[in-house]
Design a protein around this motif. Sequence first.
Motif, mmCIF file in Angstrom:
data_model
loop_
_atom_site.group_PDB
_atom_site.id
_atom_site.type_symbol
_atom_site.label_atom_id
_atom_site.label_comp_id
_atom_site.label_asym_id
_atom_site.label_seq_id
_atom_site.Cartn_x
_atom_site.Cartn_y
_atom_site.Cartn_z
ATOM 1 N N ILE A 98 40.666 46.841 31.820
ATOM 2 C CA ILE A 98 42.061 47.257 31.643
ATOM 3 C C ILE A 98 42.850 47.092 32.937
ATOM 4 C CG2 ILE A 98 43.578 49.244 31.216
ATOM 5 C CD1 ILE A 98 41.480 50.172 29.136
ATOM 6 N N VAL A 99 42.308 47.586 34.039
ATOM 7 C CA VAL A 99 43.013 47.468 35.327
ATOM 8 C C VAL A 99 43.108 46.003 35.748
ATOM 9 C CG1 VAL A 99 42.891 48.047 37.784
ATOM 10 C CG2 VAL A 99 42.473 49.805 36.075
ATOM 11 N N GLY A 100 42.052 45.232 35.513
ATOM 12 C CA GLY A 100 42.090 43.809 35.849
ATOM 13 C C GLY A 100 43.179 43.068 35.095
ATOM 14 N N LEU A 101 43.280 43.338 33.798
ATOM 15 C CA LEU A 101 44.335 42.694 33.001
ATOM 16 C C LEU A 101 45.722 43.122 33.455
ATOM 17 C CD1 LEU A 101 42.739 42.873 29.433
ATOM 18 C CD2 LEU A 101 43.129 40.820 30.815
ATOM 19 N N LEU A 102 45.895 44.413 33.709
ATOM 20 C CA LEU A 102 47.196 44.884 34.200
ATOM 21 C C LEU A 102 47.554 44.215 35.520
ATOM 22 C CD1 LEU A 102 47.214 48.705 33.429
ATOM 23 C CD2 LEU A 102 48.838 47.009 32.609
ATOM 24 N N ASN A 103 46.596 44.146 36.421
ATOM 25 C CA ASN A 103 46.857 43.548 37.727
ATOM 26 C C ASN A 103 47.109 42.055 37.609
ATOM 27 O OD1 ASN A 103 47.173 43.388 40.479
ATOM 28 N ND2 ASN A 103 44.997 43.391 40.919
ATOM 29 N N ALA A 104 46.392 41.375 36.744
ATOM 30 C CA ALA A 104 46.550 39.929 36.614
ATOM 31 C C ALA A 104 47.869 39.541 35.967
ATOM 32 C CB ALA A 104 45.389 39.353 35.803
ATOM 33 N N PHE A 105 48.357 40.349 35.015
ATOM 34 C CA PHE A 105 49.525 39.929 34.251
ATOM 35 C C PHE A 105 50.818 40.665 34.574
ATOM 36 C CE2 PHE A 105 45.986 38.550 31.488
ATOM 37 C CZ PHE A 105 46.269 37.192 31.519
ATOM 38 N N THR A 106 50.771 41.711 35.372
ATOM 39 C CA THR A 106 52.017 42.416 35.661
ATOM 40 C C THR A 106 52.568 42.107 37.041
ATOM 41 O OG1 THR A 106 50.843 44.373 36.459
ATOM 42 C CG2 THR A 106 51.495 44.344 34.134
ATOM 43 N N PHE A 107 51.741 41.595 37.934
ATOM 44 C CA PHE A 107 52.219 41.260 39.269
ATOM 45 C C PHE A 107 52.371 39.756 39.386
ATOM 46 C CE2 PHE A 107 49.889 45.285 39.840
ATOM 47 C CZ PHE A 107 50.955 46.063 40.251
ATOM 48 N N PRO A 108 53.397 39.301 40.096
ATOM 49 C CA PRO A 108 53.617 37.855 40.186
ATOM 50 C C PRO A 108 52.530 37.171 41.025
ATOM 51 C CG PRO A 108 55.186 39.035 41.562
ATOM 52 C CD PRO A 108 54.405 40.060 40.812
ATOM 53 N N HIS A 109 51.988 36.096 40.492
ATOM 54 C CA HIS A 109 50.988 35.296 41.192
ATOM 55 C C HIS A 109 51.447 33.842 41.145
ATOM 56 C CE1 HIS A 109 48.251 38.698 41.337
ATOM 57 N NE2 HIS A 109 48.430 38.866 40.049
ATOM 58 N N VAL A 116 43.279 34.692 38.159
ATOM 59 C CA VAL A 116 41.849 34.928 37.924
ATOM 60 C C VAL A 116 41.258 35.762 39.062
ATOM 61 C CG1 VAL A 116 39.583 33.813 37.719
ATOM 62 C CG2 VAL A 116 41.549 32.879 36.502
ATOM 63 N N GLY A 117 41.631 35.446 40.285
ATOM 64 C CA GLY A 117 41.146 36.202 41.436
ATOM 65 C C GLY A 117 41.599 37.650 41.397
ATOM 66 N N ALA A 118 42.862 37.862 41.029
ATOM 67 C CA ALA A 118 43.381 39.232 40.925
ATOM 68 C C ALA A 118 42.640 40.003 39.844
ATOM 69 C CB ALA A 118 44.877 39.196 40.622
ATOM 70 N N PHE A 119 42.379 39.336 38.728
ATOM 71 C CA PHE A 119 41.633 39.997 37.651
ATOM 72 C C PHE A 119 40.231 40.377 38.112
ATOM 73 C CE2 PHE A 119 38.485 39.733 34.260
ATOM 74 C CZ PHE A 119 38.937 40.752 33.426
ATOM 75 N N ILE A 120 39.511 39.405 38.679
ATOM 76 C CA ILE A 120 38.118 39.649 39.079
ATOM 77 C C ILE A 120 38.029 40.730 40.140
ATOM 78 C CG2 ILE A 120 36.118 38.620 40.242
ATOM 79 C CD1 ILE A 120 36.792 36.002 38.751
ATOM 80 N N MET A 121 38.844 40.630 41.166
ATOM 81 C CA MET A 121 38.756 41.600 42.263
ATOM 82 C C MET A 121 39.129 43.007 41.816
ATOM 83 S SD MET A 121 37.459 40.040 44.735
ATOM 84 C CE MET A 121 37.644 41.277 45.980
ATOM 85 N N SER A 122 40.224 43.134 41.084
ATOM 86 C CA SER A 122 40.635 44.472 40.669
ATOM 87 C C SER A 122 39.695 45.046 39.611
ATOM 88 C CB SER A 122 42.084 44.482 40.182
ATOM 89 O OG SER A 122 42.246 43.606 39.100
ATOM 90 N N ALA A 123 39.211 44.203 38.698
ATOM 91 C CA ALA A 123 38.272 44.673 37.678
ATOM 92 C C ALA A 123 36.956 45.095 38.320
ATOM 93 C CB ALA A 123 38.035 43.586 36.637
ATOM 94 N N LEU A 124 36.466 44.306 39.259
ATOM 95 C CA LEU A 124 35.210 44.621 39.931
ATOM 96 C C LEU A 124 35.329 45.910 40.744
ATOM 97 C CD1 LEU A 124 32.362 43.438 40.307
ATOM 98 C CD2 LEU A 124 33.205 42.308 42.359
ATOM 99 N N PHE A 125 36.370 46.008 41.537
ATOM 100 C CA PHE A 125 36.564 47.199 42.364
ATOM 101 C C PHE A 125 36.735 48.446 41.500
ATOM 102 C CE2 PHE A 125 39.343 50.201 44.601
ATOM 103 C CZ PHE A 125 38.560 50.455 45.722
ATOM 104 N N GLY A 127 35.816 48.881 38.335
ATOM 105 C CA GLY A 127 34.579 49.144 37.607
ATOM 106 C C GLY A 127 33.543 49.846 38.464
ATOM 107 N N ILE A 128 33.341 49.360 39.675
ATOM 108 C CA ILE A 128 32.360 49.974 40.582
ATOM 109 C C ILE A 128 32.780 51.382 40.965
ATOM 110 C CG2 ILE A 128 31.382 49.842 42.911
ATOM 111 C CD1 ILE A 128 31.418 46.756 42.551
ATOM 112 N N LEU A 129 34.039 51.558 41.325
ATOM 113 C CA LEU A 129 34.534 52.888 41.705
ATOM 114 C C LEU A 129 34.444 53.867 40.534
ATOM 115 C CD1 LEU A 129 35.839 54.592 43.926
ATOM 116 C CD2 LEU A 129 38.065 53.857 43.058
ATOM 117 N N THR A 130 34.808 53.414 39.344
ATOM 118 C CA THR A 130 34.733 54.273 38.156
ATOM 119 C C THR A 130 33.291 54.655 37.859
ATOM 120 O OG1 THR A 130 36.712 53.239 37.240
ATOM 121 C CG2 THR A 130 35.306 54.438 35.705
ATOM 122 N N TYR A 131 32.384 53.710 37.958
ATOM 123 C CA TYR A 131 30.974 54.000 37.700
ATOM 124 C C TYR A 131 30.444 55.044 38.693
ATOM 125 C CZ TYR A 131 25.994 53.440 36.963
ATOM 126 O OH TYR A 131 24.671 53.683 36.698
#
Length: 155
Positions: A98-109, A116-125, A127-131
Amino acid sequence: MKNIFKRNYLDEMQEQKLLKIESHGVWIAFSLLVISMLVQIAYANYTKTEAHVAGEMITFFILDIYILFSCIKNGIWARSIKASNKTNSIGALIAGVIVGLLNAFTFPHETEQAIVGAFIMSALFTGILTYILLQICMKITNKRRNKLDENDDEE
């Protein structure tokens, strides 16, 4: 002067039904706040996003913190979800996506690679923090539940 709100005119069945109604109401409000924030973030002006969702975020986080600490204090994880590494992994994965999609599609790239980089980095970070946070909360809740069970056994 008597407090007219201290009296309870409900029988046990009505009390249980009222508790269920109130519980559903809280979760509906919680869900609608999340949806409202996501919609506003998705459609807001990129420079003024925080101002548009400030009220919802404050209400959401106060409600979230209250529920979190109340559940931990009482040793309750969830009604229908078992506290386990698997459920924490699934929850972290959902939050990350969810955060990866929001970050990838709501901020200008500039490029698709940046999206793709914004999605992966924000989703990974996320996900790990939430876990990690879910694991910590699960350990504290289980420890509290065991302590409460021990106190009940002693009595």
